[in-house]
Design a protein around this motif. Sequence first.
Motif, mmCIF file in Angstrom:
data_model
loop_
_atom_site.group_PDB
_atom_site.id
_atom_site.type_symbol
_atom_site.label_atom_id
_atom_site.label_comp_id
_atom_site.label_asym_id
_atom_site.label_seq_id
_atom_site.Cartn_x
_atom_site.Cartn_y
_atom_site.Cartn_z
ATOM 1 N N ASP A 1 -2.547 8.806 -1.704
ATOM 2 C CA ASP A 1 -3.300 10.055 -1.891
ATOM 3 C C ASP A 1 -4.802 9.821 -1.715
ATOM 4 O O ASP A 1 -5.497 10.633 -1.089
ATOM 5 C CB ASP A 1 -3.025 10.625 -3.282
ATOM 6 N N TRP A 2 -5.303 8.712 -2.260
ATOM 7 C CA TRP A 2 -6.744 8.435 -2.140
ATOM 8 C C TRP A 2 -7.130 8.146 -0.695
ATOM 9 O O TRP A 2 -8.180 8.576 -0.229
ATOM 10 C CB TRP A 2 -7.103 7.242 -3.028
ATOM 11 N N HIS A 3 -6.268 7.436 0.007
ATOM 12 C CA HIS A 3 -6.556 7.122 1.400
ATOM 13 C C HIS A 3 -6.641 8.399 2.238
ATOM 14 O O HIS A 3 -7.570 8.559 3.049
ATOM 15 C CB HIS A 3 -5.478 6.196 1.962
ATOM 16 N N ALA A 4 -5.690 9.298 2.030
ATOM 17 C CA ALA A 4 -5.678 10.524 2.829
ATOM 18 C C ALA A 4 -6.751 11.508 2.394
ATOM 19 O O ALA A 4 -7.365 12.190 3.230
ATOM 20 C CB ALA A 4 -4.296 11.178 2.746
ATOM 21 N N LEU B 1 0.822 -1.216 0.000
ATOM 22 C CA LEU B 1 0.000 0.000 0.000
ATOM 23 C C LEU B 1 0.854 1.262 0.000
ATOM 24 O O LEU B 1 0.536 2.235 -0.700
ATOM 25 C CB LEU B 1 -0.930 -0.007 1.217
ATOM 26 N N GLN B 2 1.923 1.261 0.748
ATOM 27 C CA GLN B 2 2.755 2.464 0.837
ATOM 28 C C GLN B 2 3.486 2.739 -0.468
ATOM 29 O O GLN B 2 3.774 3.898 -0.794
ATOM 30 C CB GLN B 2 3.755 2.309 1.978
ATOM 31 N N GLU B 3 3.791 1.715 -1.226
ATOM 32 C CA GLU B 3 4.489 1.915 -2.497
ATOM 33 C C GLU B 3 3.571 2.414 -3.597
ATOM 34 O O GLU B 3 4.052 2.857 -4.649
ATOM 35 C CB GLU B 3 5.146 0.591 -2.929
ATOM 36 N N ASN B 4 2.289 2.369 -3.373
ATOM 37 C CA ASN B 4 1.318 2.838 -4.358
ATOM 38 C C ASN B 4 0.935 4.278 -3.998
ATOM 39 O O ASN B 4 0.142 4.529 -3.087
ATOM 40 C CB ASN B 4 0.084 1.930 -4.353
#
Length: 581
Positions: free
Chosen positions: A454-457, A446-449
């Motif tokens: 951006d969508w999560h935040a 997830l962190q590499e994507n």
Amino acid sequence: MFWRMTGLTSASPVDTILEKENFTLEELLDEDEIIQECKALNGRLINFLQARRQVEQLLRYIVEEASEVSENKQTFKFPFIACEIFTCEVEGILNTLTEDEELMKLLFAFLKPDHPHGALLAGYFGKVVLCLMTRRTAQFMSYVKGHPEIFHQLVDLIGITSMMEVLIRLIGADETAYSNYTDVLQWVDATRVLDLLVDKFNSSDSPEVHANTAEVLCAITRYAPPGFAAKICSPSFVGRLFQNALDNSRPKSVLVHSLSVCISLLDPKRLLQSSYQSFRSQLSHGSVVIANPETVNGMLQCLGELLKLLDVTASEVVEFMSVLFTLGSEDAEKELICLGALRRVLDMFFEYPYNNFLHHQVENIVSSCLESKKILLIEHLLHECDIVGKLLGAERQPTVSADWDKPTISAQGRSPPRIGNIGHLTSIANKLVQAANTSRLIQTHLQENTEWVDWHAGVLVKRNAMENIHNWACGRPTSLHDRARDSDDEDFRDRDYDVAALASNLSQAFRYNIYGNDDIEDAHGSLERDDEDVYFDDESAEVVISSLRLGMIRIDERAVNDRSTGSLLRHHQIRMMPTRL
């Protein structure tokens, strides 16, 4: 209905009939109080009804159809009353029936193939048989043991729900009846009931027959004696189920109900309840289902052929896959991955954006994979299935596609509607975030994507805050987040009321006579009253709110004649009327 007391009431109409020199059974059956008198154990009535001649006539009303020229009483009332008399469980009447071979033969004559089997009489027959099974277990089972053709006849009539219920109880697939005659049922294991049942999927085209057959088999998986349980879980029996299910020449109902039996074999309690809340609880993963490995392996042999039906009948197959994933069987997981089943159902999740049942099952599968913490499943889900990419793609295009090659398209001339699985997408995304807290593999992916970050935040966090129902006011008190109280009174007392808003609303209500009464004629002139007269201050609102906390309020009748409604409220001329809300 009143109790009769000696010397205070007239004689029962039933006693009046019994006092006649010549009376008939039909006269008694036509009397409305006969059932009450049977339950009250009226001695003269019981002595008459328990005679063999009367029991035989009562049975004929239950098992023989009335002629077309018969009166309504003989067609409807008398069979109903006869059934109720038997189910009153009067000792003498039941003894007369069970101790006479010819009367028992007359009762089960209803099952003969050349006999008419109307639904009404079938229901009465079933009630009488179940009553005998419960109250005269030994005698009843002894008769059935001597007449094994009864099992064949019941299976032949399994499309009738009453016959299905009798069969379930007869083979001990019912938790309430099984304990009553455990020893008697040992010989039932040797019968060919299971073979007869599974053959109904192949010999009948009736959806009712398929549904009731599946119901009996599912009941066997839950409560049947050990002999039945061993047979129904065997690979050979499972193979026969799949053989019928995968036969293209058979109706779709065969596939649907055969799969329901397979699901019950894997998880016997899954189909036990049919309520929506029970269905929701099935999606939780608090406990791991333990299934017979031989049963699972027998199903995996036909899994490839079954998955070919995903485009034909998706819901039932996906539900079956959902159960397989919850088993934790490595063989099942490897076979599903090898066949590309998980990737296909994820694609279907987005192809059919309004199939809510499909969405539930796919979310259940994803949850099982994440909670299993198995590297093989998680890597397959993240890389081969590209679940994160599919989620982000759906978020970029949250409306139905206009591509005519896809199964779901928007109507011509209308703007495309919003897809219907956004809620499930959000739930799956939150499950990924939660799983990342304990899985380094998921966290790194997830962190590499950067698009996901951006969508999560920017979207997911805000959406979760907006959709948090505990923060919704909706015009009600806002302190709804604390729902741990056991006392409604404490919850009511601690709520934060907007006194100013309530005061304004109540003021407008009284000003425009919303709470008007036909008896308050003077109140109709309040529209032209000066604003000062209808002023409703915060202090008055506090009084009304305090009153509402204790019960309903009623304006004192002596104050109704007061022309100044505002004065009435201002001086708190309110009388409490305690009540239980």
